[in-house]
Design an enzyme around this catalytic site. Structure first.
Site, PDB file in Angstrom:
ATOM      1  N   CYS A  55       1.058  -1.169   0.137  1.00 15.82           N
ATOM      2  CA  CYS A  55       0.127  -0.103   0.026  1.00 15.82           C
ATOM      3  C   CYS A  55       0.889   1.370   0.120  1.00 15.82           C
ATOM      4  O   CYS A  55       1.689   1.489   0.709  1.00 15.82           O
ATOM      5  CB  CYS A  55      -0.873  -0.156   1.137  1.00 15.82           C
ATOM      6  SG  CYS A  55      -2.215   1.388   1.244  1.00 15.82           S
ATOM      7  N   CYS A  59       0.267   5.097   6.948  1.00 16.11           N
ATOM      8  CA  CYS A  59      -0.495   4.833   8.315  1.00 16.11           C
ATOM      9  C   CYS A  59       0.570   3.972   9.117  1.00 16.11           C
ATOM     10  O   CYS A  59       0.964   2.882   8.785  1.00 16.11           O
ATOM     11  CB  CYS A  59      -1.681   4.159   7.940  1.00 16.11           C
ATOM     12  SG  CYS A  59      -2.790   4.661   6.837  1.00 16.11           S
ATOM     13  N   CYS A  62       0.422   0.441  10.383  1.00 17.24           N
ATOM     14  CA  CYS A  62      -0.016  -0.671   9.455  1.00 17.24           C
ATOM     15  C   CYS A  62       0.879  -1.363   8.880  1.00 17.24           C
ATOM     16  O   CYS A  62       1.979  -1.051   8.071  1.00 17.24           O
ATOM     17  CB  CYS A  62      -0.945   0.030   8.310  1.00 17.24           C
ATOM     18  SG  CYS A  62      -1.810  -1.284   7.241  1.00 17.24           S
ATOM     19  N   CYS A  99     -16.087  -9.998   5.866  1.00 17.23           N
ATOM     20  CA  CYS A  99     -15.598  -8.711   5.564  1.00 17.23           C
ATOM     21  C   CYS A  99     -14.416  -8.686   4.926  1.00 17.23           C
ATOM     22  O   CYS A  99     -13.509  -9.564   5.132  1.00 17.23           O
ATOM     23  CB  CYS A  99     -15.175  -7.873   6.898  1.00 17.23           C
ATOM     24  SG  CYS A  99     -16.662  -7.787   8.140  1.00 17.23           S
ATOM     25  N   CYS A 130     -19.338  -7.016   3.920  1.00 16.29           N
ATOM     26  CA  CYS A 130     -18.743  -5.879   4.125  1.00 16.29           C
ATOM     27  C   CYS A 130     -17.363  -5.737   3.306  1.00 16.29           C
ATOM     28  O   CYS A 130     -16.815  -6.705   3.299  1.00 16.29           O
ATOM     29  CB  CYS A 130     -18.155  -5.663   5.808  1.00 16.29           C
ATOM     30  SG  CYS A 130     -17.420  -4.458   6.211  1.00 16.29           S
ATOM     31  N   CYS A 190     -19.651   1.138   8.713  1.00 14.01           N
ATOM     32  CA  CYS A 190     -18.669   0.606   9.796  1.00 14.01           C
ATOM     33  C   CYS A 190     -17.558   1.630   9.870  1.00 14.01           C
ATOM     34  O   CYS A 190     -16.639   1.670   8.826  1.00 14.01           O
ATOM     35  CB  CYS A 190     -18.306  -0.972   9.245  1.00 14.01           C
ATOM     36  SG  CYS A 190     -17.124  -1.646  10.410  1.00 14.01           S
ATOM     37  N   ARG A 262     -17.928  -3.118  17.986  1.00 15.59           N
ATOM     38  CA  ARG A 262     -16.892  -4.309  17.774  1.00 15.59           C
ATOM     39  C   ARG A 262     -15.591  -4.076  18.717  1.00 15.59           C
ATOM     40  O   ARG A 262     -15.141  -3.343  18.411  1.00 15.59           O
ATOM     41  CB  ARG A 262     -16.774  -4.519  16.276  1.00 15.59           C
ATOM     42  CG  ARG A 262     -15.876  -5.606  15.960  1.00 15.59           C
ATOM     43  CD  ARG A 262     -15.895  -6.002  14.840  1.00 15.59           C
ATOM     44  NE  ARG A 262     -17.017  -6.229  13.952  1.00 15.59           N
ATOM     45  CZ  ARG A 262     -17.456  -5.724  12.861  1.00 15.59           C
ATOM     46  NH1 ARG A 262     -16.472  -4.676  12.158  1.00 15.59           N
ATOM     47  NH2 ARG A 262     -18.603  -5.756  12.551  1.00 15.59           N
TER      48      ARG A 262
END
Ligand code: SAM
Ligand code: DTB
Ligand code: SF4
Length: 334
Positions: A55, A59, A62, A99, A130, A190, A262
């Site tokens: 990616c 972040c 991550c 998901c 999701c 979400c 969650r």
């Protein structure tokens, strides 16, 4: 009488909840929880990384950011058949929602077409769907809705004033814009964040305040505890006090009474007793299955036993001839 759903929380309101004596906060949160939910029912989702690593974003938490050396191997988008096989296994194991996560900053239109095909196939199994694919424009959100996607996950991650210390390659406003496109397309939202990234309690309050003051409360609010991965800038951050994590769940429950909260990433590192406190404080959804996206989750047998020890049952989606209703049935598969 049930408290009204509010969207006008001030930072002081939220900070005052965090400052309550622990038992007082838990009592209030559990009372709100019982007004809106079955306190012994937990919604169970299974996660699959359908496009892993590589990616371009930065972040700081991550493991999938290409710029950090975390040992995650970049992989292309999985085929429909391969995803379907994993979705069937998740359904057989008792998950009601599947998901799918992709390590994209934002998908290209042709990626969205491919994911739409995957969503159609997974939905056909009778599972709720999701996806979390990064930033979406309005058209992309509509395409996914048209394919039968139920939820879109896009997190605010943290408070607006702490965000700049965690992510530099896109702005808070970009996230709010994507959430607007998702809502306007008629998808359920979400949206939550991560705690344990070195934020203050006031910044935790800032995350929850921002979530609760969105035009609509997200139907699902994932509260992730940072999973520290070597090679990411946040590896080595001082861990959050488990009771502060429980407080975060409790305040989320009070601010967003009707949402599913969650207990998301971080359960593998969490004591069972802390998880039990989280369920009491208002968490009523988990990720189930041995893996999150790239990191570990408690093994299935451990979770089955935890549910048994706490007399919890999983919520199941009941399929009728034409539509899928999120009716609640008692189901003890998990
Ligand atoms: N790339 C897309 C995006 O960022 O929107 C979707 C996938 S991304 C992995 C989904 C969410 O996972 C992030 O927003 C973050 O909240 C959460 N996450 C990622 N790494 C994490 C970690 N190490 N610990 C806890 N949560 C994490
Ligand atoms: C969310 O809030 N947490 C999930 C899901 N949405 C996509 C992701 C957790 C990822 C944890 C780190 C990993 O396994 O790579
Ligand atoms: Fe990329 Fe999403 Fe990870 Fe950020 S959280 S680096 S956007 S995969």
């Amino acid at each position: 009488m049930a408290q009204p759903i509010r969207h006008d929380w001030t930072r002081a309101d939220v900070a005052a909840l965090f400052a309550l004596p622990f038992n007082e906060l838990l009592f209030r949160a559990h009372s709100v929880h019982r007004e809106h939910h079955d306190p012994n029912a937990v919604q169970v989702s299974t996660l699959l990384s359908i496009k892993t690593g590589g990616c371009p974003e930065d972040c700081a938490y991550c493991p999938q950011a290409a710029r950090y050396d975390t040992g995650v191997q970049a992989q292309k988008l999985m085929s429909v058949e391969a995803v379907l096989e994993r979705a069937k296994a998740a359904k057989d194991a008792g998950a009601s929602r599947f998901c799918m996560g992709a390590a994209w900053r934002s998908p290209k239109d042709r990626d969205v077409q491919k994911v739409a095909e995957i969503v159609r196939a997974v939905k056909g199994l009778g599972l709720e769907t999701c996806a979390t694919l990064g930033m979406l424009n309005g058209e992309q959100a509509k395409t996914l809705k048209g394919a039968g996607l139920d939820f879109y996950n896009h997190n605010l991650d943290t408070a607006p004033e702490f965000y700049g210390e965690i992510i530099h390659t896109r702005q808070y406003q970009d996230r709010l814009d994507t959430l607007e496109h998702v809502r306007e397309a008629g998808l359920k939202t979400c949206c939550g964040g991560i705690v344990g990234m070195g934020e203050t309690r006031d910044q935790r309050a800032g995350l929850l305040q921002t979530l609760a003051n969105l035009p609509e409360h997200p139907e699902s609010v994932p509260i992730n505890q940072l999973v520290q991965v070597e090679g990411t800038p946040l590896s080595g951050t001082e861990a959050i006090d488990p009771f502060d994590f429980v407080r975060t769940i409790a305040v989320a429950r009070i601010l967003m009474p009707a949402s599913m909260v969650r207990l998301s990433a971080g359960r593998q590192q969490m004591d069972d007793a802390v998880q039990a406190l989280c369920f009491f404080a208002g968490a009523n959804s988990i990720f189930y299955g041995e893996k999150l996206l790239t990191t570990g989750n408690p093994d299935v047998e451990h979770d089955r036993q935890l549910f048994q020890r706490l007399n919890l049952h999983a919520l199941e989606v009941v399929e009728t001839s034409s539509t899928v209703h999120a009716d609640i049935v008692e189901h003890c598969a998990a």
